[in-house]
Every structure is written in structure tokens, then in C-alpha cells.
Write an enzyme that holds these catalytic residues in place. Structure first.
Site, short mmCIF file in Angstrom:
data_model
loop_
_atom_site.label_atom_id
_atom_site.label_comp_id
_atom_site.label_asym_id
_atom_site.label_seq_id
_atom_site.Cartn_x
_atom_site.Cartn_y
_atom_site.Cartn_z
N ASP A 419 -17.29 14.29 14.38
CA ASP A 419 -15.74 14.16 14.52
C ASP A 419 -15.56 12.63 14.13
OD1 ASP A 419 -13.12 14.60 14.61
OD2 ASP A 419 -13.13 15.52 16.42
N GLU A 422 -13.09 8.04 10.66
CA GLU A 422 -11.89 7.69 9.56
C GLU A 422 -11.96 6.05 9.55
OE1 GLU A 422 -11.38 11.61 10.66
OE2 GLU A 422 -11.33 9.91 11.99
N ASP A 483 4.02 21.96 7.32
CA ASP A 483 3.80 20.86 7.92
C ASP A 483 2.66 21.02 9.16
OD1 ASP A 483 4.99 22.95 9.12
OD2 ASP A 483 6.20 21.72 10.83
#
Length: 662
Positions: A419, A422, A483
Site C-alpha cells: 500500500d 504515492e 464519483d
């Protein structure tokens, strides 16, 4: 004087005054033209148009053209950005090329390369592009609201980096590659690179422009007293790929970005992945894990992997089972193996403050450091603050790998659910062992995973298309729409495909059930149906917690996924040969069909099947658009011609699928 460059696939015209660029794939109609203004520089937070200097364009050694540009900055006298001043402006009109913004254009095998470079002091430089009104744009990777086409609404990303839900909507897999669909002028691909960080805007204020800019690299050190630091000026590089259609432009772009030459384990395309997260969140332990697995088996569902998610370890980064929650992990994993599961563990790159792992990593210099004192930079993430692994340090990665391997050796763990990673988690002033752009963090991390762990998944990537692992969409919300709900799974899969990532894992069926938002039985069933013909399936919310019909329908569609696995393997092999996406937009094989370019609720599985999931609550019919040709209904065998089926029957247990005939 008009200057013309030719490449094997088209021509580029450079008109110096006023500055304009026009690209032609074939014929007289341009595939891409520059905006107004064509180029800009930002100084003190304000953008100024760039225009040609007094010097004429001159040829370069490689057959290109270079032109010097200036900006009319507000001042009693005309001013230019200079290379020898940190104050960004100089009151004299300079004529030396090194002191001006330069634009260099050269021909390439796929089109043209443009390099726009400014001296130190400029905050950013950029170029703007326009296609014919009404011709759509695609690309850029994942967004929280994933419109298709991309320019359906204004888009802004500044900076354009991989992000764990940026305020501007940018998400974890962000690739600076965009495609403009063609009309009579062909299609174009635009691949951006910069020496610092990119920024982009699309259709801001309804202007239709694709604006791409580059910022200079940030300083990550504190200068000593009296020390002068020389900063780079911003530099933007754009590769333009011209082709007859988007598929052709995509293939040309693959020469630059690459594609995988190996694939994840075959079983990941055949049987569902199961994960504990959405069902149990952090309330996970050994007994719960074994009970979950037993339920999966008892209800007759296929299984490839069981992922044990957050809180299997007491402290983040320690890479050790919590001995209270998991008293005998080796026995647990042996039981899971006997039931047919491979077992993976969730892990990020963060280290909890005050733990043995943090202390060891800090002492060895394995964490990103703060520029003020060289101590570990405490990074904020969704579980608080912690140290961040310095992936630019090969020794740090080897140390981390040893800890992951120990889990495999001691307990039989098959792999990991990796995970985070970023760019937004790497502070702009964070000091790393080797120079590192923030987007590099994502790609080094992903390459590390792909090199060592076939049974794995990641949720980030920038230029990591070559990596042979599953790329997971960002955590889905348990809702229907574009969304970040069910519908967005389709448009994000299409966006990731055009970004060059064929091995798509569309996160958890039914979403993550965050903040009290839960999937009802209808949403779970429709989600399962949609996911059945995507490359991989991942469950967490158990169908058996609804009713027997939900179990039966969901099991039926996991079996359908297994039925389609041989065809999926063919598509995987094709992706390895030439990078062709597994999931394709409707226009991929029908570039002359204008209606296909705006269909956002259907997709092609290879060149053979069209899949039209139901993405609206309560619907038992849906409009289905079929491109030209003949299409056989997968369930009934009925042949339909291309065109619109305005009310195709789609009861709760049916996923509309059509096979292209001939």
C-alpha cells in the site's frame, strides 16, 4: 517565415510570429495546434505569454529548430528572464540565447519532441494545445471523479504527481500521457516530462485547452551561511505521437513508456482474491481470518489469495505478527494453504515512531530525513505520523526485503499487498540518499515489488508500465456513480488501460464500506457482474451476509470469470507481446464510429466481447450502444446489428455481454 519539420508520420509547422505550432498526421487538417498563447512562463505567481525574440529560429545539429522566446513582464521597460539573475527579471533586452527561454523542436520516429527551457528564477514554463472543438481527450491515469472522456469537465492537477486523493482529484496512478481522438486529422498522443514536477489543466473555463507545464526541482537542503545555491530553471519536454487513431498513437507512445514482458501468476486472472479489509477493517485476528476463509470455502466460492489487511502487526514497519492477535501464524497459514489460498499480508512503507523498527531504520539512515537536522522526517499518513522508507537507498531496500523474506521463510507467506508509495507522502523538502523526484518514489517502490514478489499488488505508479504485477484502483466508495463508485470502476479501468497498465485490479467488490456507507444487495450483485469480465476480481464484503440469491448470483459470476480465463490469458499474452490493453474503449477497434468515443458505461474485453454492465440503481433495462458490425447476445444467441438498443433487458441476475461476429 514558416518553418516545417517532417517525421515518418507527419509534419510540424512552426510559425514564429505570432508563435504558433501545427501538427499534421495526414492531409491538410491539423491533428493538433497550439493554443493562445502557445507558450507561457510563470514569474512571481503570474503567467506571461512568451513571444519570439528578435533573433530568428536557427537549425540544430540533429535537424531540428530552436527559437528564443521572451515575456513582456510589467515594467517601464521590456524585460526578459535571464540566466544570470536569481531575481528573475533584468531590465535590459538580452540577445544571448542562453539568457532566454528556448523552444527546440525535433522530429522523432513517432512524431516530434518539443523542449521548452527557462533559466533560473522562472517558476514554471508551459505549452498549451487545442484540438478541434468537440473532439475528446483521454488519459492522465486515475481521478477520484473519473469522467470519460476526460474533458467532460474541467481538470486541473498542480502538481501532477501520484497522490493519495489530491484536493484536485488526482489519484494514485498518474501517468503524464494524454490522447486526443481524431476526426479527419488523425489522433495524437502527448507524453510529458519535466526536470521537476509537472502541472496540467484541461478545458479550464471551457477553453478546450490542454495546458502542460513544468516546475523546477525543489531545493532539499538548507544552505549554510554564505553558501550560494544554484537552482535549475524549469524545463518541459513533450513527445507528440501522431497516428490515424488513438490505438496507433498509443502504440507509438509505448516505444517511450514500455510495456510488461512478464505477467502476474495465472491464477490471479482465474479465481477471486479475498481480502479482510472492507469486512473487518482493523478488527482482524487469527480466529477471524480462519473463520472468514472457512465461510468462503463453505459457500463454494473460488479462491486465489486471501489478503490479511491492516493490524496483523502490532507496530507499522516491524514486520512481525502481533503475538496476541495471531498466536500461531504458521499454523494459520498452513490451514489456509490447505484450503487453496495463497496468503498475502498488507504492508505500507511507514514506520511507527518509538518502535524497534523505527529506531533501527533511523540509526542506519534508512528513512527520509528532514533538511534542518538530518533526523527522520515524520510524515503524516492516514494512520498518524511515522518515518518513511528511503527507497532511493539500495541498502535500505535490501534491509526491508530481508524483513519481508523472513515472514515468507518463517510462516509461509506467499506475498504482500503493498500500500501507499504515492509521491505526496514524500515531503517536497525531504532529503533522500540519492536525488529523487517525488514521482520517482512511486516507480522505484513499484519496481522493487515487481522484482521480488509475483503474488502482490500495488496502488501507485507513474512510469511503471513495465512492471508485471496487479495495479489496484484506489479504494472504492460503496456507491454507484462516477464519483469513485461502481461506474468509476469502468472509467478508471479504461483510463488505466490508456495509461499503459493492462493488469488492472478494480479494488473491492461493493466498495470499502467507509463512514457508514454500505453496499446493499443490488449494488453488490451489479458490482460482481461488472467485475466478472475485468482482469481480476477482489471480494471482501461477503455475499452470504445478504441472502441466498445474492450468494447464488455472485458465485455464478465468479464462475463466469473462470470460464473467461482462457480468453483472458490470450489477452495477457497479447499485452506481453505488444502492450495492447486487455480492457479497451469502444472506439479502439472502431475509430471511425464517432458515437463510440463518448460511451462511458461499456467496455471491450479484447476485440471479441462488448460488456455493458448496469450502473444505475433500480434499473432492469439499459441502453446499449453496439459499434458497427454484427453482435451476438452471449446469453440468447440473438444477432443484433450495430447501433443503439434503447432498452435492453437486464434483470438483476444478468450482465449484458455481446460477442462480435466475424
Amino acid at each position: 517565415m514558416l518553418h516545417i519539420l517532417s517525421s515518418p508520420v507527419g509534419q510540424l509547422e512552426l510559425d514564429p510570429d505570432p508563435l504558433a505550432l501545427r501538427c499534421y498526421w495526414d492531409g491538410d487538417h491539423p491533428a493538433l495546434v497550439s493554443g493562445h498563447p502557445a507558450a507561457f512562463v510563470r514569474v512571481y505567481g503570474v503567467e506571461y505569454a512568451l513571444r519570439p525574440n528578435l533573433l530568428p529560429p536557427f537549425p540544430t545539429d540533429d535537424g531540428g529548430i530552436s527559437i528564443t522566446l521572451i515575456a513582456d513582464l510589467p515594467s517601464p521597460a521590456k524585460r526578459t528572464i535571464t540566466a544570470n539573475s536569481a531575481n528573475t527579471v533584468n531590465s535590459e533586452l538580452r540577445t544571448q540565447n542562453s539568457e532566454l527561454v528556448t523552444l527546440t523542436v525535433t522530429a522523432t520516429g513517432g512524431g516530434f519532441r518539443l523542449v521548452l527551457a527557462a533559466p533560473p528564477g522562472a517558476e514554471a514554463v508551459g505549452l498549451a494545445w487545442l484540438r478541434d472543438p468537440g473532439t475528446p481527450w483521454y488519459g492522465g491515469g486515475e481521478r477520484i471523479v473519473q469522467d470519460w472522456p476526460l474533458d467532460s469537465n474541467p481538470v486541473s492537477a498542480a502538481p501532477f504527481v501520484t497522490y493519495d486523493y489530491s484536493p484536485d482529484g488526482t489519484l494514485n496512478i498518474a501517468t503524464p500521457l494524454w490522447f486526443g481522438a481524431g476526426t479527419c486529422g488523425g489522433a495524437v498522443g502527448v507524453l510529458a516530462a519535466g526536470n521537476g514536477e509537472l502541472e496540467m489543466g484541461l478545458n479550464r473555463g471551457g477553453d478546450g485547452l490542454l495546458r502542460l507545464g513544468s516546475r523546477p526541482p525543489p531545493l532539499r537542503v538548507v544552505p549554510a551561511i554564505g553558501q550560494t545555491l544554484v537552482r535549475e530553471g524549469p524545463c518541459l519536454t513533450l513527445d507528440l505521437f501522431l497516428a490515424e487513431d488513438v490505438a496507433g498513437a498509443f502504440r507509438a507512445a509505448l516505444v517511450e513508456i514500455g510495456h510488461p514482458v512478464a505477467a502476474p501468476p495465472a491464477v490471479l486472472f482465474e479465481q477471486p482474491i479475498w481480502t479482510t479489509w472492507a469486512r473487518y477493517k482493523m478488527a482482524i485476528d487469527q480466529a477471524t481470518t480462519l473463520a472468514f476463509a472457512a465461510d468462503i470455502v463453505a459457500h463454494g466460492f473460488g479462491r486465489a489469495v486471501l489478503e490479511i489487511d491492516d493490524r496483523w502487526q502490532a507496530n507499522y514497519g516491524d514486520l512481525r505478527f502481533d503475538p496476541v492477535k495471531f498466536p500461531d501464524p504458521a499454523a494459520m497459514i498452513a490451514t489456509l494453504h490447505a484450503q487453496g489460498f495463497a496468503v498475502t499480508l498488507w504492508t505500507p512503507t511507514f514506520f511507527s515512531l518509538g518502535t524497534p523498527a523505527f529506531a533501527e531504520a533511523a540509526a542506519a539512515g534508512y528513512l527520509v530525513r528532514h533538511p534542518a537536522d538530518g533526523m527522520p522526517y515524520l510524515v503524516r499518513w492516514w494512520q498518524g505520523y511515522g518515518g518513511l522508507l528511503d527507497v532511493s537507498n539500495a541498502v535500505a531496500l535490501a534491509w526491508w526485503l530481508a524483513g519481508l523474506r523472513r515472514l515468507q521463510t518463517e510462516y509461509g507467506v506467499d506475498g504482500f499487498k503493498f500500500d501507499a508509495g504515492e509521491a505526496n507522502f514524500l515531503p517536497t523538502d525531504g532529503v533522500t540518499h540519492a536525488p529523487l523526484r517525488r514521482t520517482d518514489y512511486s516507480d522505484i517502490y513499484v519496481n522493487f515489488v515487481g522484482t521480488h514478489f509475483p503474488y502482490s499488488e500495488v496502488r501507485t505508479g507513474y512510469r511503471a508500465q513495465r512492471t508485471p504485477i496487479l495495479f489496484r484502483q484506489w479504494d472504492k466508495w460503496s456507491r454507484w456513480g462516477l464519483d469513485n463508485g461502481l461506474h468509476a470502476c469502468i472509467t478508471q479501468a479504461l483510463a488505466l488501460s490508456l495509461a499503459g497498465y493492462p493488469f488492472i485490479l478494480p479494488d473491492m467488490i461493493g466498495g470499502n464500506a467507509y463512514d457508514g456507507e454500505t453496499a446493499d444487495r443490488e449494488l453488490l450483485i451489479r458490482w460482481t457482474e461488472m467485475n466478472a469480465l475485468l482482469p481480476a476480481m477482489q471480494f471482501s464484503l461477503p455475499p452470504w451476509e445478504y441472502d441466498a440469491e445474492t450468494v447464488a448470483i455472485c458465485r455464478r459470476y465468479t464462475e463466469l470469470h473462470t470460464t473467461f480465463a482462457p480468453y483472458l490469458h490470450e489477452l495477457v499474452a497479447e499485452a506481453l507481446r505488444n502492450g495492447t490493453p486487455i480492457i479497451r474503449p469502444l472506439f479502439w477497434h472502431f475509430p471511425q464510429d464517432r458515437a463510440a468515443y463518448r460511451v462511458n458505461d461499456s467496455f471491450l474485453l479484447g476485440d471479441r466481447y462488448l460488456v455493458a454492465p448496469v450502473v444505475q440503481a433500480g434499473a432492469t433495462t439499459r441502453a446499449v450502444y453496439l459499434p458497427p458490425g454484427q453482435w451476438r447476445d452471449y446469453w440468447t444467441g440473438t444477432i443484433y446489428p450495430g447501433g443503439l438498443l434503447p432498452a435492453y433487458p437486464a434483470p438483476l441476475d444478468l450482465l449484458p455481454i455481446f460477442e462480435h461476429v466475424g
